[in-house]
Design a protein around this motif. Structure first.
Motif, PDB file in Angstrom:
ATOM      1  N   UNK A  24       0.841  -1.198   0.000  1.00 41.17           N
ATOM      2  CA  UNK A  24       0.000   0.000   0.000  1.00 41.17           C
ATOM      3  C   UNK A  24       0.878   1.251   0.000  1.00 41.17           C
ATOM      4  N   UNK A  27       3.780   7.131   3.226  1.00 39.37           N
ATOM      5  CA  UNK A  27       4.092   5.885   3.919  1.00 39.37           C
ATOM      6  C   UNK A  27       3.747   4.706   3.023  1.00 39.37           C
ATOM      7  N   UNK A  50      -0.732  -7.665  10.785  1.00 36.18           N
ATOM      8  CA  UNK A  50      -0.930  -6.227  10.916  1.00 36.18           C
ATOM      9  C   UNK A  50      -0.395  -5.581   9.645  1.00 36.18           C
ATOM     10  N   UNK A  51      -0.537  -4.288   9.580  1.00 38.19           N
ATOM     11  CA  UNK A  51       0.057  -3.525   8.497  1.00 38.19           C
ATOM     12  C   UNK A  51       1.430  -3.055   8.979  1.00 38.19           C
ATOM     13  N   UNK A  52       2.470  -3.442   8.256  1.00 37.91           N
ATOM     14  CA  UNK A  52       3.823  -3.018   8.595  1.00 37.91           C
ATOM     15  C   UNK A  52       4.158  -1.787   7.760  1.00 37.91           C
ATOM     16  N   UNK A  53       4.608  -0.743   8.425  1.00 37.00           N
ATOM     17  CA  UNK A  53       4.877   0.521   7.748  1.00 37.00           C
ATOM     18  C   UNK A  53       6.361   0.781   7.595  1.00 37.00           C
ATOM     19  N   UNK A  81       9.299   3.911   7.226  1.00 36.00           N
ATOM     20  CA  UNK A  81       9.546   5.063   8.093  1.00 36.00           C
ATOM     21  C   UNK A  81       8.995   6.365   7.541  1.00 36.00           C
TER      22      UNK A  81
END
Lengths: 114, 116
Positions: free
Chosen positions: A33, A90, A102-105, A107
């Protein structure tokens, strides 16, 4: 384990210039995403991908293009940058199993368009 | 419409006070997941908790607790005995499972300022 990596972290553009943001993940995630974050507006989805070779529009896709040629990479392009695209971007990825995942973002990438 | 509302834009408290961050959501889906993320001043997004629509049990993790109530479509977050390190923007988010591709929809965030 790097997780989700975004490059560049900072960029200043002039109106009309083009650029590409690169997102790379090393978790073998199918879903990727691109979000933008603006003051008072939370995170808004620009484009997303459900797998290699696929892309789809999110809430605010205008002025952006994306490509997912390799599973681990998701590129966000601005063909002709505008001041309204000044934002923090992001990238995120997920395996799609929301029971455990989960959604890993990344930095974040701060883009300023003058 | 499917949306997440965080009506509190900014909250200021003094250290050791308890504080509750509100999250109200709208969805017609029967299956969904709710999340809370923390964004400290350094800017990264940190996952705090996940809750699915079939599990209304409240959860406590140290000084953090979450209250999920389907009857009021709310998923509120309480910090007990707040600390300066809790200062951050907190986002509530929702993913809808019944309607095509699953994407996380975020609220606009609540900025929490904890002063010494």
């Amino acid at each position: 384990n790097a997780g989700v990596t975004q490059t560049p972290k900072f960029r200043v553009l002039k109106t009309g210039q083009s650029m590409t943001l690169l997102c790379a993940q090393d978790m073998n995630h199918e879903y990727m995403y691109w979000y933008r974050q603006d003051p008072g507006m939370g995170l808004r989805l620009i484009h997303y991908s459900v797998g290699e070779g696929t892309t789809a529009k999110g809430e605010v896709p205008d002025g952006y293009n994306v490509s997912r040629l390799k599973k681990q990479n998701f590129l966000l392009g601005l063909e002709s940058a505008a001041p309204s695209q000044t934002s923090v971007y992001f990238c995120a990825s997920s395996d799609g199993d929301w029971n455990t995942g989960e959604l890993f973002f990344g930095e974040g990438s701060r883009l300023t368009v003058l | 419409a499917q949306k997440v509302t965080q009506a509190q834009t900014e909250i200021s408290v003094v250290e050791k006070e308890d504080v509750t961050l509100d999250c109200v959501y709208e969805t017609r889906d029967t299956t969904y997941y709710l999340f809370w993320y923390k964004q400290p001043p350094s800017g990264e997004l940190v996952f705090l908790i996940r809750r699915n629509s079939f599990d209304e049990q409240n959860e406590i993790s140290g000084r953090y607790s979450w209250n999920f109530q389907k009857s009021t479509s709310s998923f509120n977050f309480t910090i007990t005995a707040s600390q300066v390190v809790d200062s951050a923007v907190y986002f509530c988010a929702l993913i809808f499972m019944n309607t095509g591709f699953q994407k996380l929809v975020f609220g606009t965030g609540t900025r929490l300022l904890v002063s010494p």
